[in-house]
Design an enzyme around this catalytic site. Structure first.
Site, PDB file in Angstrom:
ATOM      1  N   CYS A 114       0.816  -1.226   0.000  1.00 18.93           N
ATOM      2  CA  CYS A 114       0.000   0.000   0.000  1.00 18.93           C
ATOM      3  C   CYS A 114       0.845   1.270   0.000  1.00 18.93           C
ATOM      4  O   CYS A 114       0.322   2.352  -0.256  1.00 18.93           O
ATOM      5  CB  CYS A 114      -0.937   0.008   1.197  1.00 18.93           C
ATOM      6  SG  CYS A 114      -2.122  -1.327   1.116  1.00 18.93           S
ATOM      7  N   HIS A 255      -3.376   7.147   2.235  1.00 19.36           N
ATOM      8  CA  HIS A 255      -3.787   5.818   1.790  1.00 19.36           C
ATOM      9  C   HIS A 255      -5.153   5.516   2.395  1.00 19.36           C
ATOM     10  O   HIS A 255      -5.394   5.747   3.583  1.00 19.36           O
ATOM     11  CB  HIS A 255      -2.754   4.785   2.247  1.00 19.36           C
ATOM     12  CG  HIS A 255      -3.196   3.385   2.022  1.00 19.36           C
ATOM     13  ND1 HIS A 255      -3.676   2.954   0.807  1.00 19.36           N
ATOM     14  CD2 HIS A 255      -3.271   2.314   2.860  1.00 19.36           C
ATOM     15  CE1 HIS A 255      -4.012   1.677   0.904  1.00 19.36           C
ATOM     16  NE2 HIS A 255      -3.783   1.268   2.135  1.00 19.36           N
ATOM     17  N   ASN A 285      -9.982  -0.204  -0.134  1.00 25.21           N
ATOM     18  CA  ASN A 285      -8.518  -0.105  -0.128  1.00 25.21           C
ATOM     19  C   ASN A 285      -7.983  -0.676  -1.444  1.00 25.21           C
ATOM     20  O   ASN A 285      -8.051  -1.886  -1.671  1.00 25.21           O
ATOM     21  CB  ASN A 285      -7.993  -0.889   1.081  1.00 25.21           C
ATOM     22  CG  ASN A 285      -6.486  -0.871   1.196  1.00 25.21           C
ATOM     23  OD1 ASN A 285      -5.781  -0.522   0.248  1.00 25.21           O
ATOM     24  ND2 ASN A 285      -5.984  -1.254   2.355  1.00 25.21           N
TER      25      ASN A 285
HETATM   26  N1  ACO Z   1     -18.692  -8.291   9.207  1.00 25.09           N
HETATM   27  C1  ACO Z   1     -19.164  -8.500  10.451  1.00 25.09           C
HETATM   28  N2  ACO Z   1     -18.363  -8.786  11.497  1.00 25.09           N
HETATM   29  C2  ACO Z   1     -17.042  -8.850  11.267  1.00 25.09           C
HETATM   30  C3  ACO Z   1     -16.487  -8.635   9.995  1.00 25.09           C
HETATM   31  C4  ACO Z   1     -17.377  -8.362   8.943  1.00 25.09           C
HETATM   32  N3  ACO Z   1     -16.929  -8.115   7.671  1.00 25.09           N
HETATM   33  N4  ACO Z   1     -15.139  -8.762  10.073  1.00 25.09           N
HETATM   34  C5  ACO Z   1     -14.857  -9.039  11.362  1.00 25.09           C
HETATM   35  N5  ACO Z   1     -16.004  -9.103  12.078  1.00 25.09           N
HETATM   36  C6  ACO Z   1     -16.153  -9.372  13.487  1.00 25.09           C
HETATM   37  C7  ACO Z   1     -14.969 -10.100  14.074  1.00 25.09           C
HETATM   38  O1  ACO Z   1     -15.086 -11.493  13.880  1.00 25.09           O
HETATM   39  C8  ACO Z   1     -15.066  -9.703  15.536  1.00 25.09           C
HETATM   40  O2  ACO Z   1     -16.025 -10.520  16.155  1.00 25.09           O
HETATM   41  P1  ACO Z   1     -15.727 -11.136  17.605  1.00 25.09           P
HETATM   42  O3  ACO Z   1     -15.562  -9.937  18.500  1.00 25.09           O
HETATM   43  O4  ACO Z   1     -16.941 -11.952  17.856  1.00 25.09           O
HETATM   44  O5  ACO Z   1     -14.453 -11.921  17.452  1.00 25.09           O
HETATM   45  C9  ACO Z   1     -15.633  -8.291  15.494  1.00 25.09           C
HETATM   46  O6  ACO Z   1     -16.224  -8.148  14.181  1.00 25.09           O
HETATM   47  C10 ACO Z   1     -14.612  -7.214  15.696  1.00 25.09           C
HETATM   48  O7  ACO Z   1     -13.492  -7.459  14.851  1.00 25.09           O
HETATM   49  P2  ACO Z   1     -12.230  -6.578  14.946  1.00 25.09           P
HETATM   50  O8  ACO Z   1     -11.134  -7.183  14.107  1.00 25.09           O
HETATM   51  O9  ACO Z   1     -11.932  -6.261  16.370  1.00 25.09           O
HETATM   52  O10 ACO Z   1     -12.742  -5.237  14.233  1.00 25.09           O
HETATM   53  P3  ACO Z   1     -12.034  -3.877  14.169  1.00 25.09           P
HETATM   54  O11 ACO Z   1     -12.904  -2.857  14.765  1.00 25.09           O
HETATM   55  O12 ACO Z   1     -10.601  -3.967  14.604  1.00 25.09           O
HETATM   56  O13 ACO Z   1     -12.000  -3.591  12.587  1.00 25.09           O
HETATM   57  C11 ACO Z   1     -10.669  -3.761  10.579  1.00 25.09           C
HETATM   58  C12 ACO Z   1     -11.375  -4.514  11.712  1.00 25.09           C
HETATM   59  C13 ACO Z   1     -11.699  -3.009   9.780  1.00 25.09           C
HETATM   60  C14 ACO Z   1      -9.949  -4.796   9.715  1.00 25.09           C
HETATM   61  C15 ACO Z   1      -9.640  -2.800  11.172  1.00 25.09           C
HETATM   62  O14 ACO Z   1      -8.869  -3.444  12.124  1.00 25.09           O
HETATM   63  C16 ACO Z   1      -8.699  -2.193  10.121  1.00 25.09           C
HETATM   64  O15 ACO Z   1      -9.117  -1.437   9.249  1.00 25.09           O
HETATM   65  N6  ACO Z   1      -7.390  -2.460  10.211  1.00 25.09           N
HETATM   66  C17 ACO Z   1      -6.395  -1.792   9.350  1.00 25.09           C
HETATM   67  C18 ACO Z   1      -6.318  -2.326   7.983  1.00 25.09           C
HETATM   68  C19 ACO Z   1      -5.186  -1.612   7.271  1.00 25.09           C
HETATM   69  O16 ACO Z   1      -4.853  -0.475   7.586  1.00 25.09           O
HETATM   70  N7  ACO Z   1      -4.496  -2.246   6.368  1.00 25.09           N
HETATM   71  C20 ACO Z   1      -3.293  -1.535   5.897  1.00 25.09           C
HETATM   72  C21 ACO Z   1      -2.946  -1.540   4.634  1.00 25.09           C
HETATM   73  S1  ACO Z   1      -3.426  -2.889   3.653  1.00 25.09           S
HETATM   74  C22 ACO Z   1      -2.086  -3.302   2.632  1.00 25.09           C
HETATM   75  O17 ACO Z   1      -0.949  -2.913   2.795  1.00 25.09           O
HETATM   76  C23 ACO Z   1      -2.391  -4.339   1.621  1.00 25.09           C
END
Ligand code: ACO
Length: 331
Positions: A114, A255, A285
């Site tokens: 990214c 990004h 993304n």
């Molecule tokens: N729909 C419904 N529920 C979901 C989904 C979904 N699509 N995905 C996860 N959940 C659930 C999980 O299973 C979890 O349930 P649990 O509590 O029963 O275990 C709950 O939702 C919370 O999950 P978290 O992972 O804690 O959610 P969070 O608020 O952290 O958000 C996310 C997740 C959106 C992935 C976030 O962490 C994020 O955006 N991270 C950064 C991503 C990023 O910056 N990537 C960088 C670059 S990418 C690259 O270089 C290719």
């Protein structure tokens, strides 16, 4: 003073097919509400079987070359940023060179996930500034849909496909264009975000396919925390390096990984959200395409004016991250 290198032309292209959050509810246990509130994404574009990164990139590049007032034969260097190359080898840049009908100029890929656009911008600028090259074409292009695990709701809802390009060229206007960047890598964190299978360390076998190793894996929670911390720090370091304050920055083009990351950055740096370019709602993304896609949109919408200081900031797999300072040119 170093010669000015400006982004003379910009262009972007996304596939026509939209995949909405509601569409995703037919594939995995998710909801529009969860995706919107956790990530800011409403829909993303998905490339068809005949739309590969070199095809998306060619469409974007043609627009950038035209906007620069140039022809393909004027390009004398091509650099592609991608983490989803058409083929393991040769590079996507080779395929793109042929599709665009460029002369037999140097063409190569840079793999920085990214952060790819910031890396190709730095490399392209240095080569135009120091080398015999006059017009460098840099292209961020991705078909993220090809490496997503459509059974993994924690990742498949976050990414999309697209491409965007810029032409880098010299300008006799002083103190404009690329003013500097700070780029970082921390390879000790590689396990947080990677595609474990498909490379020479784990070539395709029946077992590797069954274990779904050829798909993107991410520890989203950890990546989120590090992204906010490091993007804030690298912007602060860039401002100090150039003796600027955040109030002098006309717009930040980040990004597009998660709207909550961008909200947190805006708050910590005391930059109003209306000075942060956001299009994650429509594209998700798109990795190396994400920053140039947002930059092109902001420029086309008249949000970037001559003399403006702009910061591009990225964070991605590697881990890689960085920030780049640009002052927009007037001619
Ligand atoms: N729909 C419904 N529920 C979901 C989904 C979904 N699509 N995905 C996860 N959940 C659930 C999980 O299973 C979890 O349930 P649990 O509590 O029963 O275990 C709950 O939702 C919370 O999950 P978290 O992972 O804690 O959610 P969070 O608020 O952290 O958000 C996310 C997740 C959106 C992935 C976030 O962490 C994020 O955006 N991270 C950064 C991503 C990023 O910056 N990537 C960088 C670059 S990418 C690259 O270089 C290719």
């Amino acid at each position: 003073m170093a010669v000015s290198i400006i982004l003379k032309g910009l262009g972007s292209h996304v596939p026509a097919k939209r995949l909405t959050n509601d569409d995703l509810t037919h594939l995995v246990a998710t909801s529009d509400e969860w995706i919107r509130t956790r990530s800011g994404i409403r829909e993303r574009r998905i490339a068809g079987p005949d739309e590969n990164p070199s095809d998306l990139g060619a469409e974007a590049a043609r627009k950038a070359i035209a906007q620069a007032g140039l022809k393909p034969e004027d390009i004398d260097l091509l650099i592609v940023g991608t983490m989803t190359p058409d083929l393991p080898f040769p590079s996507t840049a080779c395929l793109l060179q042929a599709k665009l009908g460029l002369r037999q100029v140097p063409a190569f890929d840079v793999a920085a996930a990214c952060s790819g656009f910031l890396y190709i911008l730095e490399v392209g600028t240095a080569m135009v500034r120091c080398g015999p090259y006059r017009n460098a074409l840099i292209v961020g292009t991705e078909k993220m849909s090809s490496m997503l695990d459509w059974q993994d709701r924690s990742t498949c809802v976050l990414f999309g496909d697209g491409a965007a390009a810029a032409v880098l060229t010299r300008s006799d206007e002083p103190n404009v264009g690329f003013l500097g960047s700070i780029l970082h890598t921390d390879g000790s964190q590689v396990g947080l975000l990677l595609q474990p299978g498909g490379g020479s360390a784990c070539p395709a076998t029946h077992a590797s396919i069954e274990e779904r190793k050829h798909f993107l894996k991410m520890n989203g929670k950890e990546v989120f925390k590090i992204a906010v911390r490091e993007m804030e720090q690298v912007i602060r370091d860039l401002l100090v390096q150039h003796n600027l304050t955040s109030s002098q920055i006309a717009c930040v083009v980040p990004h597009q990984a998660n709207i909550r990351i961008l909200d947190a950055l805006a708050t910590r740096l005391e930059i109003p959200m209306d000075r942060i370019v956001v299009n994650i709602d429509r594209y998700g993304n798109t990795s190396a395409a994400s920053i140039p896609l947002a930059l092109e949109e902001a420029h086309a919408a008249g949000r970037i004016r001559p003399g403006d200081y702009i910061i591009l900031v990225a964070f991605g797999a590697g881990l890689t991250w960085g920030a780049t300072l640009i002052r927009w040119h007037s001619r």
